[in-house]
Design an enzyme around this catalytic site. Structure first.
Site, PDB file in Angstrom:
ATOM      1  N   GLY A  20       6.998   9.958   8.265  1.00 27.37           N
ATOM      2  CA  GLY A  20       7.968  10.242   8.654  1.00 27.37           C
ATOM      3  C   GLY A  20       9.010  11.195   8.076  1.00 27.37           C
ATOM      4  O   GLY A  20       9.342  12.097   8.688  1.00 27.37           O
ATOM      5  N   ARG A  24       7.110  14.329   2.786  1.00 27.85           N
ATOM      6  CA  ARG A  24       5.756  13.641   2.230  1.00 27.85           C
ATOM      7  C   ARG A  24       4.530  14.474   3.145  1.00 27.85           C
ATOM      8  O   ARG A  24       3.379  14.180   2.473  1.00 27.85           O
ATOM      9  CB  ARG A  24       6.037  12.242   2.510  1.00 27.85           C
ATOM     10  CG  ARG A  24       4.795  11.362   1.933  1.00 27.85           C
ATOM     11  CD  ARG A  24       5.282   9.854   2.100  1.00 27.85           C
ATOM     12  NE  ARG A  24       6.638   9.685   1.676  1.00 27.85           N
ATOM     13  CZ  ARG A  24       7.299   8.418   1.840  1.00 27.85           C
ATOM     14  NH1 ARG A  24       6.790   7.646   2.848  1.00 27.85           N
ATOM     15  NH2 ARG A  24       8.405   8.427   1.190  1.00 27.85           N
ATOM     16  N   ARG A  87       0.088   6.941  11.910  1.00 24.26           N
ATOM     17  CA  ARG A  87       1.279   6.916  10.988  1.00 24.26           C
ATOM     18  C   ARG A  87       1.014   6.588   9.650  1.00 24.26           C
ATOM     19  O   ARG A  87       0.481   5.608   9.424  1.00 24.26           O
ATOM     20  CB  ARG A  87       2.294   6.064  11.790  1.00 24.26           C
ATOM     21  CG  ARG A  87       3.601   5.760  10.898  1.00 24.26           C
ATOM     22  CD  ARG A  87       4.633   5.118  11.532  1.00 24.26           C
ATOM     23  NE  ARG A  87       5.587   4.555  10.696  1.00 24.26           N
ATOM     24  CZ  ARG A  87       6.395   4.851   9.761  1.00 24.26           C
ATOM     25  NH1 ARG A  87       6.384   6.404   9.498  1.00 24.26           N
ATOM     26  NH2 ARG A  87       7.162   4.338   9.075  1.00 24.26           N
ATOM     27  N   SER A  90       6.557   4.067   5.094  1.00 27.93           N
ATOM     28  CA  SER A  90       6.996   3.102   4.229  1.00 27.93           C
ATOM     29  C   SER A  90       7.423   1.746   5.213  1.00 27.93           C
ATOM     30  O   SER A  90       7.841   2.118   6.335  1.00 27.93           O
ATOM     31  CB  SER A  90       8.095   3.372   3.179  1.00 27.93           C
ATOM     32  OG  SER A  90       9.112   3.884   3.968  1.00 27.93           O
ATOM     33  N   ASP A 204      10.238  -1.704   0.001  1.00 28.90           N
ATOM     34  CA  ASP A 204      11.321  -2.508  -0.535  1.00 28.90           C
ATOM     35  C   ASP A 204      11.014  -3.787   0.195  1.00 28.90           C
ATOM     36  O   ASP A 204      10.056  -3.910   1.185  1.00 28.90           O
ATOM     37  CB  ASP A 204      12.594  -1.845  -0.096  1.00 28.90           C
ATOM     38  CG  ASP A 204      12.623  -1.398   1.520  1.00 28.90           C
ATOM     39  OD1 ASP A 204      12.262  -0.378   1.723  1.00 28.90           O
ATOM     40  OD2 ASP A 204      12.868  -2.292   2.294  1.00 28.90           O
ATOM     41  N   ARG A 217       6.416   5.835  -6.472  1.00 27.67           N
ATOM     42  CA  ARG A 217       6.126   6.112  -4.919  1.00 27.67           C
ATOM     43  C   ARG A 217       5.038   6.830  -4.672  1.00 27.67           C
ATOM     44  O   ARG A 217       4.141   6.580  -3.894  1.00 27.67           O
ATOM     45  CB  ARG A 217       7.301   6.899  -4.395  1.00 27.67           C
ATOM     46  CG  ARG A 217       8.468   5.610  -4.248  1.00 27.67           C
ATOM     47  CD  ARG A 217       9.667   6.275  -3.724  1.00 27.67           C
ATOM     48  NE  ARG A 217      10.692   5.193  -3.485  1.00 27.67           N
ATOM     49  CZ  ARG A 217      11.079   4.737  -2.252  1.00 27.67           C
ATOM     50  NH1 ARG A 217      10.720   5.333  -1.131  1.00 27.67           N
ATOM     51  NH2 ARG A 217      11.788   3.690  -2.245  1.00 27.67           N
TER      52      ARG A 217
END
Ligand code: HPA
Length: 234
Positions: A20, A24, A87, A90, A204, A217
């Site tokens: 997304g 990243r 994809r 997270s 999360d 991360r």
């Protein structure tokens, strides 16, 4: 070139990983690809093409949510003839058995609505992953020893959810995690006969309210990128 992607013909690989977050995409390309070249920066939605173990790969940001992903996936498929779209992103954990940092391979993606709702109307289409990619990703994850879950996820339209009852129903029906893109990716792949998968890292948790510390991360997300690359070229 398309409206949203500035790459020239031939600059996008047949295999595209889609995080997304455009930063990243940059991090993953610089970390995992050989000779990554910036091929798109329209609207800051960075895309890079390089090679992984000799295979040409593009890593292109999708933005957040199904309307944004839909724009990039449509153009990648229709204008660049991309065959495999994975994809990497997270998600929020939705079951006690799913821990922070675990990887979820999304076999199906339930949803309230996607940009494709206008086509389906009363039909209840079930967006699902490409089985070959899913099986290959599972083998790659097992070989790495990554704690991995395979099952249904929920592609929500909202991060700040005013309808907690929807999440409750998803939890009650065994859905593993929530994100905001996979259902539309799977629907487009089905429509155009392409291969798609979502490989997700739990960042999360909706039940335990834990969250991945920022210093963890990159390492956790790295496993997900390697699983996606190994699945794409298995
Ligand atoms: N909700 C929706 N999308 C997400 C979440 C979440 O809790 N976590 C990561 N992506």
């Amino acid at each position: 070139m398309t409206i949203h992607i500035g790459a020239k013909p031939g600059e996008i690989a047949e295999t595209v990983l889609m995080p997304g977050d455009p930063y990243r995409a940059k991090w993953a390309a610089e970390t995992f690809l050989e000779n990554p070249v910036l091929v798109n920066e329209v609207r800051g939605m960075l895309g890079f093409t390089g090679t992984w173990k000799g295979h040409k790969v593009t890593i292109q940001g999708s933005g957040m949510g199904m309307p944004s992903l839909s724009i990039y996936a449509n153009e990648l498929i229709k204008d660049y003839d991309v065959k495999t779209l994975i994809r990497i992103g997270s998600c929020g954990g939705m079951q006690e058995s799913v821990g922070i940092r675990d990887v979820i391979l999304a076999m199906t993606a339930s949803t309230v609505s996607t940009p494709s709702l206008g086509i389906f109307k009363e039909l209840n289409f079930a967006p699902c992953a490409d089985y070959g990619l899913l099986a290959a990703a599972h083998s790659a994850a097992m070989a790495k020893g990554t704690k991995t879950h395979v099952g249904g996820i929920y592609s929500s339209d909202v991060f700040y959810d005013e309808r907690p009852d929807l999440n409750e129903q998803m939890v009650r029906h065994g859905i593993l995690g929530v994100e905001m893109e996979a259902a539309e990716l799977y629907t487009l792949a089905a429509r155009y006969g392409r291969r798609a998968l979502a490989v997700l890292t739990v960042s999360d948790h909706l039940i335990t309210h834990e969250a991945l510390p920022s210093e963890d991360r990159e390492r956790s997300f790295g496993d997900m990128v390697e699983i996606a690359l190994e699945a794409a070229f298995a």
